[in-house]
Design a protein around this motif. Structure first.
Motif, PDB file in Angstrom:
ATOM      1  N   VAL A 139      54.832 -76.927 -11.296  1.00 58.67           N
ATOM      2  CA  VAL A 139      54.091 -78.374 -11.627  1.00 58.67           C
ATOM      3  C   VAL A 139      54.594 -79.537 -10.630  1.00 58.67           C
ATOM      4  CG1 VAL A 139      53.802 -80.170 -13.684  1.00 58.67           C
ATOM      5  CG2 VAL A 139      54.191 -77.724 -13.953  1.00 58.67           C
ATOM      6  N   ARG A 140      53.705 -80.205  -9.992  1.00 58.76           N
ATOM      7  CA  ARG A 140      53.849 -80.949  -9.080  1.00 58.76           C
ATOM      8  C   ARG A 140      53.472 -82.162  -9.648  1.00 58.76           C
ATOM      9  NH1 ARG A 140      51.593 -81.319  -4.148  1.00 58.76           N
ATOM     10  NH2 ARG A 140      53.548 -81.907  -3.192  1.00 58.76           N
ATOM     11  N   THR A 141      54.672 -83.094 -10.052  1.00 62.91           N
ATOM     12  CA  THR A 141      54.198 -84.116 -10.729  1.00 62.91           C
ATOM     13  C   THR A 141      55.350 -85.351 -10.580  1.00 62.91           C
ATOM     14  OG1 THR A 141      53.922 -85.212 -12.898  1.00 62.91           O
ATOM     15  CG2 THR A 141      55.518 -83.485 -12.682  1.00 62.91           C
ATOM     16  N   ARG A 142      55.089 -86.851 -11.162  1.00 61.55           N
ATOM     17  CA  ARG A 142      56.073 -87.514 -11.170  1.00 61.55           C
ATOM     18  C   ARG A 142      56.334 -88.156 -12.764  1.00 61.55           C
ATOM     19  NH1 ARG A 142      58.496 -88.890  -6.507  1.00 61.55           N
ATOM     20  NH2 ARG A 142      57.401 -88.430  -4.585  1.00 61.55           N
ATOM     21  N   ASP A 143      55.591 -87.473 -13.428  1.00 67.66           N
ATOM     22  CA  ASP A 143      55.679 -87.682 -14.845  1.00 67.66           C
ATOM     23  C   ASP A 143      57.155 -87.463 -15.444  1.00 67.66           C
ATOM     24  OD1 ASP A 143      55.559 -87.352 -17.799  1.00 67.66           O
ATOM     25  OD2 ASP A 143      53.234 -87.696 -17.660  1.00 67.66           O
ATOM     26  N   LEU A 144      57.814 -88.373 -15.731  1.00 70.44           N
ATOM     27  CA  LEU A 144      59.330 -88.195 -16.199  1.00 70.44           C
ATOM     28  C   LEU A 144      59.413 -87.128 -17.490  1.00 70.44           C
ATOM     29  CD1 LEU A 144      61.074 -91.599 -15.835  1.00 70.44           C
ATOM     30  CD2 LEU A 144      60.855 -89.501 -14.222  1.00 70.44           C
ATOM     31  N   ASN A 145      58.254 -87.396 -18.606  1.00 68.76           N
ATOM     32  CA  ASN A 145      58.320 -86.537 -19.582  1.00 68.76           C
ATOM     33  C   ASN A 145      58.119 -84.851 -19.346  1.00 68.76           C
ATOM     34  OD1 ASN A 145      58.555 -88.595 -21.540  1.00 68.76           O
ATOM     35  ND2 ASN A 145      56.355 -89.015 -21.403  1.00 68.76           N
ATOM     36  N   VAL A 146      57.174 -84.777 -18.156  1.00 67.09           N
ATOM     37  CA  VAL A 146      56.894 -83.292 -18.007  1.00 67.09           C
ATOM     38  C   VAL A 146      58.331 -82.782 -17.102  1.00 67.09           C
ATOM     39  CG1 VAL A 146      55.749 -81.869 -16.191  1.00 67.09           C
ATOM     40  CG2 VAL A 146      54.580 -83.825 -17.855  1.00 67.09           C
ATOM     41  N   ILE A 147      58.833 -83.690 -16.267  1.00 70.42           N
ATOM     42  CA  ILE A 147      60.023 -83.459 -15.589  1.00 70.42           C
ATOM     43  C   ILE A 147      61.171 -82.908 -16.542  1.00 70.42           C
ATOM     44  CG2 ILE A 147      61.708 -84.225 -14.109  1.00 70.42           C
ATOM     45  CD1 ILE A 147      59.554 -85.765 -12.623  1.00 70.42           C
ATOM     46  N   GLY A 148      61.380 -84.000 -17.506  1.00 71.42           N
ATOM     47  CA  GLY A 148      62.263 -83.692 -18.415  1.00 71.42           C
ATOM     48  C   GLY A 148      62.377 -82.176 -19.208  1.00 71.42           C
ATOM     49  N   GLU A 149      61.124 -81.890 -19.178  1.00 70.91           N
ATOM     50  CA  GLU A 149      60.844 -80.638 -20.076  1.00 70.91           C
ATOM     51  C   GLU A 149      61.158 -79.361 -19.225  1.00 70.91           C
ATOM     52  OE1 GLU A 149      60.399 -79.847 -23.262  1.00 70.91           O
ATOM     53  OE2 GLU A 149      60.707 -82.183 -23.572  1.00 70.91           O
ATOM     54  N   ALA A 150      60.990 -79.355 -17.870  1.00 66.78           N
ATOM     55  CA  ALA A 150      60.938 -78.318 -17.004  1.00 66.78           C
ATOM     56  C   ALA A 150      62.261 -77.720 -16.907  1.00 66.78           C
ATOM     57  CB  ALA A 150      60.510 -78.850 -15.546  1.00 66.78           C
TER      58      ALA A 150
ATOM     59  N   GLY B  20      65.959 -87.977  -9.953  1.00 72.80           N
ATOM     60  CA  GLY B  20      67.215 -88.575 -10.011  1.00 72.80           C
ATOM     61  C   GLY B  20      68.476 -87.965 -10.345  1.00 72.80           C
ATOM     62  N   GLU B  21      68.547 -86.730 -10.357  1.00 71.34           N
ATOM     63  CA  GLU B  21      69.651 -86.225 -11.073  1.00 71.34           C
ATOM     64  C   GLU B  21      69.995 -84.760 -10.126  1.00 71.34           C
ATOM     65  OE1 GLU B  21      71.431 -84.149 -15.258  1.00 71.34           O
ATOM     66  OE2 GLU B  21      68.990 -85.054 -15.073  1.00 71.34           O
ATOM     67  N   TYR B  22      71.282 -84.594  -9.970  1.00 74.70           N
ATOM     68  CA  TYR B  22      71.727 -83.248  -9.696  1.00 74.70           C
ATOM     69  C   TYR B  22      72.917 -82.714 -10.500  1.00 74.70           C
ATOM     70  CZ  TYR B  22      74.412 -79.716  -6.684  1.00 74.70           C
ATOM     71  OH  TYR B  22      74.958 -78.769  -6.304  1.00 74.70           O
ATOM     72  N   ASP B  23      72.480 -81.626 -11.126  1.00 71.78           N
ATOM     73  CA  ASP B  23      73.188 -80.775 -12.077  1.00 71.78           C
ATOM     74  C   ASP B  23      72.984 -79.294 -12.041  1.00 71.78           C
ATOM     75  OD1 ASP B  23      74.719 -79.724 -13.867  1.00 71.78           O
ATOM     76  OD2 ASP B  23      74.188 -80.871 -15.532  1.00 71.78           O
ATOM     77  N   PRO B  24      73.448 -78.452 -11.182  1.00 75.30           N
ATOM     78  CA  PRO B  24      72.992 -77.203 -11.028  1.00 75.30           C
ATOM     79  C   PRO B  24      72.945 -76.415 -12.286  1.00 75.30           C
ATOM     80  CG  PRO B  24      75.065 -77.407 -10.203  1.00 75.30           C
ATOM     81  CD  PRO B  24      74.552 -78.891 -10.201  1.00 75.30           C
ATOM     82  N   GLU B  25      73.946 -76.651 -13.229  1.00 74.93           N
ATOM     83  CA  GLU B  25      74.153 -75.989 -14.520  1.00 74.93           C
ATOM     84  C   GLU B  25      72.695 -76.158 -15.303  1.00 74.93           C
ATOM     85  OE1 GLU B  25      76.537 -73.803 -15.117  1.00 74.93           O
ATOM     86  OE2 GLU B  25      77.146 -74.448 -12.873  1.00 74.93           O
ATOM     87  N   THR B  26      72.034 -77.323 -15.195  1.00 76.99           N
ATOM     88  CA  THR B  26      71.043 -77.605 -15.741  1.00 76.99           C
ATOM     89  C   THR B  26      69.610 -77.561 -14.956  1.00 76.99           C
ATOM     90  OG1 THR B  26      71.099 -80.088 -15.866  1.00 76.99           O
ATOM     91  CG2 THR B  26      72.175 -79.166 -17.829  1.00 76.99           C
ATOM     92  N   GLY B  27      69.900 -76.928 -13.928  1.00 75.53           N
ATOM     93  CA  GLY B  27      68.494 -76.849 -13.220  1.00 75.53           C
ATOM     94  C   GLY B  27      68.035 -78.168 -12.612  1.00 75.53           C
ATOM     95  N   ARG B  28      68.736 -78.932 -12.237  1.00 76.30           N
ATOM     96  CA  ARG B  28      68.659 -80.515 -11.486  1.00 76.30           C
ATOM     97  C   ARG B  28      68.992 -80.443 -10.144  1.00 76.30           C
ATOM     98  NH1 ARG B  28      66.076 -79.134 -15.919  1.00 76.30           N
ATOM     99  NH2 ARG B  28      64.562 -81.150 -16.866  1.00 76.30           N
ATOM    100  N   PHE B  29      67.949 -80.610  -9.076  1.00 75.69           N
ATOM    101  CA  PHE B  29      68.356 -80.618  -7.807  1.00 75.69           C
ATOM    102  C   PHE B  29      67.524 -81.728  -6.899  1.00 75.69           C
ATOM    103  CE2 PHE B  29      68.512 -76.353  -9.623  1.00 75.69           C
ATOM    104  CZ  PHE B  29      69.664 -75.776  -9.235  1.00 75.69           C
TER     105      PHE B  29
END
Length: 290
Positions: free
Chosen positions: A34-45, A53-62
């Motif tokens: 999914v290519r988006t900037r919708d924060l709700n969609v991003i939060g569910e990915a 705006g987050e880096y946490d490899p344990e939760t898959g944020r890069f």
């Protein structure tokens, strides 16, 4: 595994997000992109690349755009999303070989990171891989589909990544072969390889006395090549004899006295002959030449 959702930003793309997704195609057989900037969609990915705006490899944020970034290498090059993904998955892609993973990072990943983060401007002339990826974006004169263009860029990047890994593995796996040839050399100034193997890094590191390399060409003929003073240098530890410069066929046969001599490059760094015996005679002449 196949039901993972991976999110990255929409619109214009760059080498870091393209190569990040390309890397994940080597990990997951399929996924929902999914290519988006919708924060709700991003939060569910499940995995988020280059946005959020987050880096946490344990939760898959890069992401690396947040204040303070996402860290940097010991050499000062910051991590973009590609570098962050490579930290997480690079070793797995390289089948557990840390040396190969590090080589790919040094040769490919860190350069893209540096350009994306503004750590370097890229190449002074010509075109960089990062610029090549950017050209997959539709121009202002085109009514292109950014998502479709992104998919094309990812397929291209995935192939590039595969070849970088293969190249790194080839160079690393060659070291033992070259090291054995160095140990077995009857004269430390002339190293003979039974088959062509990438040799420069190993020879420059392990054989300070080596002046010439001898190896068979793909056609079955034999080659002698001068050892450079350092990687990428056009200066050799010792050049081939000056009178050989640019000669081939009969002229080269006459000057060497070898009836199967083939050629000598004008730069005096490489020459060829049909037989191993003749190429070793060339090596002897080259060692004696001033």
């Amino acid at each position: 595994m196949n039901d993972k959702t991976i999110a990255t930003h929409n619109g214009k793309f760059h080498a870091d997000d393209v190569f990040s997704i390309a890397t994940l195609t080597h990990i997951f057989p399929s996924f929902n992109l999914v290519r988006t900037r919708d924060l709700n969609v991003i939060g569910e990915a499940d995995i988020v690349i280059d946005v959020g705006g987050e880096y946490d490899p344990e939760t898959g944020r890069f992401d690396h755009h947040q204040r303070g970034g996402a860290g940097q290498r010991e050499n000062g090059i910051p991590y973009s999303s590609f570098g962050l993904i490579w930290q997480k998955y690079g070793l797995e892609i390289c089948q557990g070989n840390q040396e190969i993973a590090d080589a790919v990072d040094a040769g490919l990943v860190s350069t893209i990171d540096a350009i994306d983060c503004g750590h370097v401007e890229g190449v002074a002339q010509g075109i960089s891989l990062s610029q090549t990826i950017s050209m997959f974006n539709p121009t202002w004169q085109e009514d292109g589909d950014f998502d479709a263009c992104f998919d094309e860029a990812v397929a291209f990047a995935a192939r590039i990544l595969t070849r970088f890994i293969a190249s790194a593995a080839g160079g690393i796996n060659a070291k033992d072969i070259v090291a054995e040839a160095i140990d077995n050399a009857s004269d430390p100034k002339v190293i003979v390889l039974e088959q062509y193997t990438p040799w420069k890094t190993a020879v420059l590191t392990l054989a300070p006395e080596a002046l010439f390399m001898v190896y068979p060409s793909q056609s079955g003929k034999w080659t002698i090549q001068a050892v450079p003073v350092e990687l990428g240098s056009f200066e050799d530890r010792k050049s081939l004899p000056k009178p050989w410069a640019g000669l081939s066929d009969k002229a080269f046969k006459d000057i060497t006295g070898l009836d199967d001599a083939l050629f000598c490059h004008n730069g005096l760094f490489i020459a060829g002959a049909d037989s191993f015996a003749s190429i070793m005679k060339m090596a002897a002449m080259a060692l004696q030449a001033e």
